[in-house]
Design a protein around this motif. Structure first.
Motif, mmCIF file in Angstrom:
data_model
loop_
_atom_site.group_PDB
_atom_site.id
_atom_site.type_symbol
_atom_site.label_atom_id
_atom_site.label_comp_id
_atom_site.label_asym_id
_atom_site.label_seq_id
_atom_site.Cartn_x
_atom_site.Cartn_y
_atom_site.Cartn_z
ATOM 1 N N LEU A 213 0.853 -1.186 0.000
ATOM 2 C CA LEU A 213 0.000 0.000 0.000
ATOM 3 C C LEU A 213 0.896 1.245 0.000
ATOM 4 O O LEU A 213 1.841 1.337 0.781
ATOM 5 N N ASP A 214 0.605 2.185 -0.889
ATOM 6 C CA ASP A 214 1.413 3.398 -1.013
ATOM 7 C C ASP A 214 0.973 4.418 0.040
ATOM 8 O O ASP A 214 0.179 5.305 -0.221
ATOM 9 N N GLY A 215 1.514 4.283 1.248
ATOM 10 C CA GLY A 215 1.038 5.052 2.399
ATOM 11 C C GLY A 215 1.445 6.510 2.422
ATOM 12 O O GLY A 215 0.952 7.281 3.248
ATOM 13 N N VAL A 216 2.349 6.933 1.542
ATOM 14 C CA VAL A 216 2.732 8.349 1.477
ATOM 15 C C VAL A 216 2.623 8.880 0.040
ATOM 16 O O VAL A 216 3.276 9.861 -0.329
ATOM 17 N N SER A 217 1.746 8.234 -0.756
ATOM 18 C CA SER A 217 1.452 8.751 -2.107
ATOM 19 C C SER A 217 2.722 9.021 -2.915
ATOM 20 O O SER A 217 2.815 10.039 -3.604
ATOM 21 N N SER A 218 3.700 8.095 -2.824
ATOM 22 C CA SER A 218 4.956 8.281 -3.565
ATOM 23 C C SER A 218 5.507 9.694 -3.342
ATOM 24 O O SER A 218 5.658 10.487 -4.268
ATOM 25 N N LEU A 219 5.802 9.943 -2.067
ATOM 26 C CA LEU A 219 6.281 11.260 -1.623
ATOM 27 C C LEU A 219 5.258 12.368 -1.902
ATOM 28 O O LEU A 219 5.579 13.377 -2.534
ATOM 29 N N TRP A 220 4.021 12.166 -1.417
ATOM 30 C CA TRP A 220 2.998 13.205 -1.322
ATOM 31 C C TRP A 220 2.456 13.629 -2.685
ATOM 32 O O TRP A 220 1.910 14.725 -2.822
ATOM 33 N N CYS A 221 2.631 12.803 -3.690
ATOM 34 C CA CYS A 221 2.264 13.211 -5.051
ATOM 35 C C CYS A 221 0.973 12.568 -5.557
ATOM 36 O O CYS A 221 0.106 13.256 -6.096
ATOM 37 N N SER A 222 0.882 11.256 -5.411
ATOM 38 C CA SER A 222 -0.219 10.519 -6.045
ATOM 39 C C SER A 222 -1.564 10.953 -5.463
ATOM 40 O O SER A 222 -1.748 10.993 -4.249
ATOM 41 N N VAL A 223 -2.510 11.259 -6.345
ATOM 42 C CA VAL A 223 -3.815 11.765 -5.916
ATOM 43 C C VAL A 223 -4.908 10.720 -6.129
ATOM 44 O O VAL A 223 -5.672 10.407 -5.219
ATOM 45 N N HIS A 224 -4.983 10.177 -7.341
ATOM 46 C CA HIS A 224 -6.036 9.210 -7.677
ATOM 47 C C HIS A 224 -5.471 7.796 -7.785
ATOM 48 O O HIS A 224 -6.120 6.917 -8.344
ATOM 49 N N GLY A 225 -4.253 7.584 -7.311
ATOM 50 C CA GLY A 225 -3.616 6.279 -7.419
ATOM 51 C C GLY A 225 -2.805 6.162 -8.700
ATOM 52 O O GLY A 225 -2.814 7.061 -9.541
ATOM 53 N N HIS A 226 -2.115 5.023 -8.800
ATOM 54 C CA HIS A 226 -1.231 4.794 -9.949
ATOM 55 C C HIS A 226 -1.999 4.123 -11.090
ATOM 56 O O HIS A 226 -2.926 3.354 -10.852
ATOM 57 N N GLY A 227 -1.571 4.414 -12.303
ATOM 58 C CA GLY A 227 -2.145 3.755 -13.476
ATOM 59 C C GLY A 227 -3.609 4.073 -13.687
ATOM 60 O O GLY A 227 -4.377 3.250 -14.177
ATOM 61 N N ARG A 228 -4.011 5.266 -13.292
ATOM 62 C CA ARG A 228 -5.407 5.679 -13.470
ATOM 63 C C ARG A 228 -5.694 5.812 -14.975
ATOM 64 O O ARG A 228 -5.015 6.565 -15.669
ATOM 65 N N ARG A 229 -6.694 5.095 -15.439
ATOM 66 C CA ARG A 229 -6.948 4.981 -16.880
ATOM 67 C C ARG A 229 -7.063 6.347 -17.572
ATOM 68 O O ARG A 229 -6.404 6.594 -18.582
ATOM 69 N N GLU A 230 -7.873 7.262 -17.006
ATOM 70 C CA GLU A 230 -8.109 8.545 -17.678
ATOM 71 C C GLU A 230 -6.819 9.346 -17.831
ATOM 72 O O GLU A 230 -6.622 10.036 -18.830
ATOM 73 N N ILE A 231 -5.948 9.270 -16.818
ATOM 74 C CA ILE A 231 -4.705 10.050 -16.897
ATOM 75 C C ILE A 231 -3.758 9.390 -17.906
ATOM 76 O O ILE A 231 -3.141 10.070 -18.729
ATOM 77 N N ASN A 232 -3.686 8.055 -17.838
ATOM 78 C CA ASN A 232 -2.861 7.344 -18.828
ATOM 79 C C ASN A 232 -3.296 7.693 -20.241
ATOM 80 O O ASN A 232 -2.459 7.959 -21.117
ATOM 81 N N GLU A 233 -4.604 7.702 -20.457
ATOM 82 C CA GLU A 233 -5.114 7.975 -21.809
ATOM 83 C C GLU A 233 -4.815 9.404 -22.235
ATOM 84 O O GLU A 233 -4.471 9.663 -23.393
ATOM 85 N N ALA A 234 -4.940 10.337 -21.304
ATOM 86 C CA ALA A 234 -4.668 11.741 -21.643
ATOM 87 C C ALA A 234 -3.197 11.924 -22.021
ATOM 88 O O ALA A 234 -2.876 12.642 -22.980
ATOM 89 N N ILE A 235 -2.316 11.257 -21.271
ATOM 90 C CA ILE A 235 -0.884 11.371 -21.578
ATOM 91 C C ILE A 235 -0.594 10.712 -22.929
ATOM 92 O O ILE A 235 0.141 11.259 -23.760
ATOM 93 N N THR A 236 -1.193 9.544 -23.146
ATOM 94 C CA THR A 236 -0.973 8.833 -24.411
ATOM 95 C C THR A 236 -1.463 9.671 -25.590
ATOM 96 O O THR A 236 -0.767 9.782 -26.610
ATOM 97 N N ALA A 237 -2.644 10.251 -25.440
ATOM 98 C CA ALA A 237 -3.191 11.077 -26.529
ATOM 99 C C ALA A 237 -2.263 12.257 -26.809
ATOM 100 O O ALA A 237 -1.982 12.595 -27.967
ATOM 101 N N GLN A 238 -1.761 12.881 -25.726
ATOM 102 C CA GLN A 238 -0.839 14.015 -25.907
ATOM 103 C C GLN A 238 0.464 13.556 -26.552
ATOM 104 O O GLN A 238 1.014 14.233 -27.426
ATOM 105 N N LEU A 239 0.910 12.372 -26.155
ATOM 106 C CA LEU A 239 2.161 11.829 -26.681
ATOM 107 C C LEU A 239 2.066 11.636 -28.190
ATOM 108 O O LEU A 239 3.035 11.843 -28.929
ATOM 109 N N LYS A 240 0.854 11.277 -28.646
ATOM 110 C CA LYS A 240 0.669 11.080 -30.086
ATOM 111 C C LYS A 240 0.743 12.404 -30.838
ATOM 112 O O LYS A 240 1.044 12.424 -32.034
ATOM 113 N N ARG A 241 0.418 13.510 -30.147
ATOM 114 C CA ARG A 241 0.534 14.816 -30.803
ATOM 115 C C ARG A 241 1.969 15.328 -30.695
ATOM 116 O O ARG A 241 2.656 15.521 -31.680
ATOM 117 N N ILE A 242 2.409 15.545 -29.440
ATOM 118 C CA ILE A 242 3.782 16.010 -29.221
ATOM 119 C C ILE A 242 4.132 15.856 -27.738
ATOM 120 O O ILE A 242 3.299 16.133 -26.874
#
Ligand SMILES: *Cc1c(COP(=O)(O)O)cnc(C)c1O
Length: 448
Positions: free
Chosen positions: A50-79
């Motif tokens: 269990l990530d008890g300190v949010s990877s040094l106070w960063c993680s908000v919605h957990g790791h590998g959140r689908r919507e964020i992954n997709e947004a990054i992937t979509a952006q990656l396809k542009r630039i």
């Protein structure tokens, strides 16, 4: 695939870890994280923690959140990257608009950078330059900064200049610009007397002070130490009354950590400058933002010859991938009603902490939202600390790993800061693991 053993050896051979005594590090087997899934980190052997300190106070919605992954992937396809120096791009523009909408009112302009420390540097330089360019000669004397003892604003030299943690900061003194410390108060009993001292310093020194910087409502790195209720607002009002700019450093407290979107909202604080980083991208990518008011922004306007430009910029400023992640994270806040869902979890944590409070070596437990600090003492009644050489906090964190929980202490303060997406069941797991770890380490009856 390279083996875990080989990675561990190469870690020792090549890496220098932050805030780490490497001589101690070499005595331990490094835990190598391979993947993340929701609120869990998975190591090279497939063990889930269990990530008890949010990877040094960063993680908000957990790791590998689908919507964020997709947004990054979509952006990656542009630039993946394009600059904000001389050009602009869609995600930086749209994120700036969203940040202005959700941050305390009055903040209208967004300046990007890539870490909390750079965001703080920018706020300090903006405040300094603002007074240099305000017009009246007397304002040019406003060159110093006020900060609170216990404050942490990052590790670059400017941010260290306004840092109040001696262990981290005192050695670098010869490198730093002059800043004036203010006493912090952590109890309601001391609140008025501390405010009196703060008022006296501000009133006597304001002619030479550009800005005051503070972590609103709760100091993070000091050991999760909340200011008494109303303290932040009163400090803000003292600044307003004395022509001192107020910089809110919400790098740790931003994006729901304290139960509200931003800590300033707890006390209706409207800052002149505002810094966010850690949770901005949902904890995915290094991105920071410094926001300010139209009043401050306008003082930087003029012809090129007037040299009022803000001469500052980092190469990866406003990185499109980071901005895309941030936009997706903010959408999740709305779509999942994250802040409403958070309130019962905060209460659940509060209730769950009661058994820990009863432990022999646990002193005060501080909690604001999902930010928790559990103080360990050798003798609680006398507030006598353990000798630092015992590394009690570190030992507790190591012991917690046996119970499949990752935490990282601040000295002998056990910090808990799970992602906002943590479930009640996971909170139970976290608190139980920490209970067992503290008991085993401080009372010496390890259950192995
Ligand atoms: C972590 C932190 C910083 C520094 O952020 P970095 O991204 O590590 O540079 C600044 N201020 C506060 C309050 C922080 O908690």
């Amino acid at each position: 695939m390279i083996s875990k053993k080989a990675l561990q050896e190469k870690d020792h051979q090549y890496l220098w870890h932050p805030f780490t005594q490497m001589q101690e590090w070499y005595t331990e087997e490094p835990l190598i994280i391979d993947r993340g899934e929701g609120n869990y980190l998975i190591d090279a052997d497939g063990n889930r923690y269990l990530d008890g300190v949010s990877s040094l106070w960063c993680s908000v919605h957990g790791h590998g959140r689908r919507e964020i992954n997709e947004a990054i992937t979509a952006q990656l396809k542009r630039i993946a990257h394009s600059t904000l120096l001389g050009l602009s791009h869609r995600t930086a523009i749209l994120l700036a608009e969203r940040l202005v909408e959700i941050t305390p009112s009055g903040l209208t302009k967004v300046f990007y950078s890539d870490s909390g420390a750079t965001g703080v540097e920018i706020a300090l330089k903006m405040a300094f330059q603002y007074w240099q360019q305000r017009g009246a000669e007397r304002f040019r004397e406003k060159t110093k900064f006020l900060y609170f003892t216990g404050a942490y604003h990052g590790d670059t030299v400017g941010a260290v200049s306004v840092g109040g943690i001696d262990l981290f900061h005192s050695l670098y003194k010869p490198l730093l610009f002059e800043a004036l410390p203010l006493p912090a108060s952590y109890t309601l009993v001391e609140k008025e007397s501390t405010l009196k001292k703060v008022r006296r310093i501000i009133e006597t020194r304001h002619r030479e002070v550009a800005a005051l910087i503070m972590e609103p409502v709760i100091q993070g790195a000091a050991g999760m130490r909340p200011y008494p209720s109303g303290f932040t607002r009163e400090v803000r009002e003292l600044c307003r009354a004395n022509e001192v700019l107020f910089i809110a450093d919400e790098v740790a407290t931003g994006f729901g950590r304290t139960g509200k979107m931003f800590a300033c909202e707890h006390e209706g604080v409207l800052p002149d400058l505002f810094v966010v980083a850690k949770g901005l991208t949902g904890g995915y990518l290094p991105l920071a933002a410094t926001l300010t008011t139209t009043e401050i922004f306008d003082v930087f306007l003029g012809s090129v010859e007037e040299k009022k430009t803000f001469f500052h910029g980092h190469t990866y400023t406003g990185n499109p991938l980071g901005c895309a992640a941030a936009l997706a994270s903010l959408e999740i806040f709305e779509k999942d009603h994250v802040l409403q869902q958070l309130q019962p979890k905060i209460t659940f944590v509060l209730k769950g902490l009661a058994p820990l409070q009863a432990l022999r070596h646990v002193g005060e437990i501080h909690q604001v939202g999902l930010m928790v600090g559990i103080e360990l003492f050798e003798d609680v009644a006398a507030r006598r600390p353990f000798s630092p050489g015992k590394r009690m906090g570190h030992q507790v964190a190591t012991e917690a790993r046996r119970h499949r929980v990752i935490i990282r202490p601040l000295g002998d303060v056990i910090v808990l800061m799970p992602p906002l997406s943590v479930t009640e069941e996971e909170i139970d797991t976290l608190l139980h693991a920490v209970y067992l770890a503290i008991k085993a380490v401080t009372e010496g009856d390890a259950i192995r």
